[in-house]
Structure formats: structure tokens, C-alpha cells
Design a protein around this motif. Structure first.
Motif, PDB file in Angstrom:
ATOM      1  N   VAL A  95       0.794  -1.103   0.114  1.00 58.26           N
ATOM      2  CA  VAL A  95      -0.073   0.132  -0.104  1.00 58.26           C
ATOM      3  C   VAL A  95       0.761   1.299  -0.151  1.00 58.26           C
ATOM      4  CG1 VAL A  95      -1.873   1.274   1.298  1.00 58.26           C
ATOM      5  CG2 VAL A  95      -1.779  -1.154   1.365  1.00 58.26           C
ATOM      6  N   SER A  96       0.427   2.114  -0.875  1.00 58.68           N
ATOM      7  CA  SER A  96       0.970   3.573  -0.776  1.00 58.68           C
ATOM      8  C   SER A  96       0.205   4.480  -0.929  1.00 58.68           C
ATOM      9  CB  SER A  96       2.348   3.589  -2.075  1.00 58.68           C
ATOM     10  OG  SER A  96       1.632   3.382  -3.091  1.00 58.68           O
ATOM     11  N   ARG A  97       0.488   5.729  -0.733  1.00 58.65           N
ATOM     12  CA  ARG A  97      -0.147   6.936  -0.794  1.00 58.65           C
ATOM     13  C   ARG A  97       0.518   8.042  -1.649  1.00 58.65           C
ATOM     14  NH1 ARG A  97      -2.826   7.886   4.521  1.00 58.65           N
ATOM     15  NH2 ARG A  97      -4.310   9.265   3.108  1.00 58.65           N
ATOM     16  N   ASP A  98      -0.392   8.938  -2.377  1.00 59.96           N
ATOM     17  CA  ASP A  98       0.297  10.172  -2.951  1.00 59.96           C
ATOM     18  C   ASP A  98      -0.663  11.347  -2.592  1.00 59.96           C
ATOM     19  OD1 ASP A  98       1.044  12.403  -4.343  1.00 59.96           O
ATOM     20  OD2 ASP A  98       1.292  11.248  -6.261  1.00 59.96           O
ATOM     21  N   ASN A  99      -0.355  11.951  -1.427  1.00 57.87           N
ATOM     22  CA  ASN A  99      -1.231  12.855  -1.064  1.00 57.87           C
ATOM     23  C   ASN A  99      -1.649  14.033  -1.912  1.00 57.87           C
ATOM     24  OD1 ASN A  99      -1.738  11.668   1.402  1.00 57.87           O
ATOM     25  ND2 ASN A  99      -0.038  12.446   2.276  1.00 57.87           N
ATOM     26  N   ALA A 100      -0.413  14.507  -2.580  1.00 57.03           N
ATOM     27  CA  ALA A 100      -0.712  15.450  -3.698  1.00 57.03           C
ATOM     28  C   ALA A 100      -1.809  15.131  -4.827  1.00 57.03           C
ATOM     29  CB  ALA A 100       0.289  15.733  -4.628  1.00 57.03           C
ATOM     30  N   LYS A 101      -1.914  13.889  -5.135  1.00 56.25           N
ATOM     31  CA  LYS A 101      -3.127  13.303  -6.017  1.00 56.25           C
ATOM     32  C   LYS A 101      -4.129  12.666  -5.282  1.00 56.25           C
ATOM     33  CE  LYS A 101       0.315  11.862  -9.663  1.00 56.25           C
ATOM     34  NZ  LYS A 101       0.777  10.767 -10.302  1.00 56.25           N
ATOM     35  N   LYS A 102      -4.202  12.778  -3.799  1.00 55.53           N
ATOM     36  CA  LYS A 102      -5.237  12.366  -3.084  1.00 55.53           C
ATOM     37  C   LYS A 102      -5.662  10.880  -3.560  1.00 55.53           C
ATOM     38  CE  LYS A 102      -7.290  17.023  -2.924  1.00 55.53           C
ATOM     39  NZ  LYS A 102      -8.489  17.909  -3.138  1.00 55.53           N
ATOM     40  N   THR A 103      -4.679  10.169  -3.426  1.00 58.52           N
ATOM     41  CA  THR A 103      -4.840   8.746  -4.234  1.00 58.52           C
ATOM     42  C   THR A 103      -4.023   7.786  -3.322  1.00 58.52           C
ATOM     43  OG1 THR A 103      -5.180   9.498  -6.204  1.00 58.52           O
ATOM     44  CG2 THR A 103      -4.584   7.064  -6.033  1.00 58.52           C
ATOM     45  N   VAL A 104      -4.471   6.606  -3.067  1.00 61.78           N
ATOM     46  CA  VAL A 104      -4.069   5.567  -2.245  1.00 61.78           C
ATOM     47  C   VAL A 104      -3.956   4.445  -3.377  1.00 61.78           C
ATOM     48  CG1 VAL A 104      -4.086   4.041  -0.326  1.00 61.78           C
ATOM     49  CG2 VAL A 104      -4.735   6.405  -0.007  1.00 61.78           C
ATOM     50  N   TYR A 105      -2.632   3.962  -3.194  1.00 64.42           N
ATOM     51  CA  TYR A 105      -2.630   2.523  -3.985  1.00 64.42           C
ATOM     52  C   TYR A 105      -2.576   1.153  -3.472  1.00 64.42           C
ATOM     53  CZ  TYR A 105      -1.361   6.468  -7.087  1.00 64.42           C
ATOM     54  OH  TYR A 105      -1.558   7.678  -7.658  1.00 64.42           O
ATOM     55  N   LEU A 106      -2.943   0.039  -4.151  1.00 66.43           N
ATOM     56  CA  LEU A 106      -2.708  -1.332  -3.656  1.00 66.43           C
ATOM     57  C   LEU A 106      -1.927  -1.939  -4.732  1.00 66.43           C
ATOM     58  CD1 LEU A 106      -2.959  -3.556  -1.573  1.00 66.43           C
ATOM     59  CD2 LEU A 106      -5.357  -3.937  -2.585  1.00 66.43           C
ATOM     60  N   GLN A 107      -0.764  -2.130  -4.544  1.00 68.89           N
ATOM     61  CA  GLN A 107      -0.053  -2.919  -5.495  1.00 68.89           C
ATOM     62  C   GLN A 107      -0.027  -4.351  -5.042  1.00 68.89           C
ATOM     63  OE1 GLN A 107       2.049  -1.724  -8.427  1.00 68.89           O
ATOM     64  NE2 GLN A 107       2.250  -3.903  -8.672  1.00 68.89           N
ATOM     65  N   MET A 108      -0.376  -5.146  -6.040  1.00 67.92           N
ATOM     66  CA  MET A 108      -0.662  -6.616  -5.999  1.00 67.92           C
ATOM     67  C   MET A 108       0.378  -7.366  -6.981  1.00 67.92           C
ATOM     68  SD  MET A 108      -4.670  -6.784  -5.291  1.00 67.92           S
ATOM     69  CE  MET A 108      -5.279  -6.326  -6.902  1.00 67.92           C
TER      70      MET A 108
END
Length: 123
Positions: free
Chosen positions: A70-83
Motif C-alpha cells: 500500500v502507498s499513498r500520494d497525498n498530492a494526488k489524493k490517491t492511495v494505491y494497492l500494488q498486488m
């Protein structure tokens, strides 16, 4: 209040990788812990992994540790789930959710939910 929209699901083969995105709008997503859950028909929604607000600490379900990130990019207001190294048992609808709490893994602890995105892993 925060609105969440997941994207990135699809049909993949065993061993493939997929990255899901959770885009937030409304209140600043950076203020929330964001968790990823998954659900298969007839079963309860199950915690997969999450990231706290600040500092952005990570926490995972044991069975996906090392394969999911899991990671987040606060500038893009997005959280990711890399699987990575996906398995047939990873097939589910994946949801992101937000909570003001820390290290929460229960469905009840999360206040805001996305609509879900289907991930299907074919053998």
C-alpha cells in the motif's frame, strides 16, 4: 466527509501484477488512514492492508504481506494497492475505505467506503 472511488481492477493471470487506485474527494484524504478490503460472494469483507495518515505507516494481513503493498500520494489524493504474484484466491471485489483511527482492521472501524472494483485471477 470523503468520497472514495476505486479503479484498476480486471482479469489477470496467475503470477501477474495489478495496481488498484483509490481516489479521494471532499475532505483531504491525507487526514485519514486508508484501508483496503476484499470480499468474495457469501463471505465477510476482509482486511488486506492499510496506510495511516501521518506518519504513513503500513500494516497488512499476514497472508498478503510481501506480495501486496500500500502507498499513498497525498498530492494526488490517491492511495494505491500494488498486488504482485497474484493467486486465484486473490479473486474478489476490492474496496478502499477511510477512517480517522490508526491501524484499524475491522470493517466497523471505517466510516467511508468506495464502490469496489473486481479483481479476477485466472489459472
Amino acid at each position: 466527509q470523503v468520497q472514495l472511488v476505486e479503479s484498476g481492477g480486471g482479469l489477470v493471470q496467475v503470477g501477474d501484477s495489478l495496481r488498484l487506485s483509490c481516489a479521494g474527494s471532499g475532505r483531504t484524504l491525507a487526514m485519514y488512514t486508508v484501508g483496503w478490503f476484499r470480499q468474495v460472494p457469501g463471505k465477510e469483507r476482509d482486511f488486506v492492508g492499510g496506510i495511516t495518515s501521518s506518519p504513513p505507516n503500513l500494516f497488512y494481513k499476514d497472508s498478503v504481506r510481501g506480495r501486496f503493498s500500500v502507498s499513498r500520494d497525498n498530492a494526488k489524493k490517491t492511495v494505491y494497492l500494488q498486488m504482485d504474484n497474484l493467486k486465484p484466491e486473490d479473486t474478489a471485489v476490492y474496496y478502499c475505505a477511510a477512517t480517522s483511527g490508526y491501524y484499524r482492521t475491522s470493517v466497523e472501524a471505517y466510516d467511508f467506503w468506495g464502490q469496489g472494483t473486481q479483481v479476477t485471477v485466472s489459472s
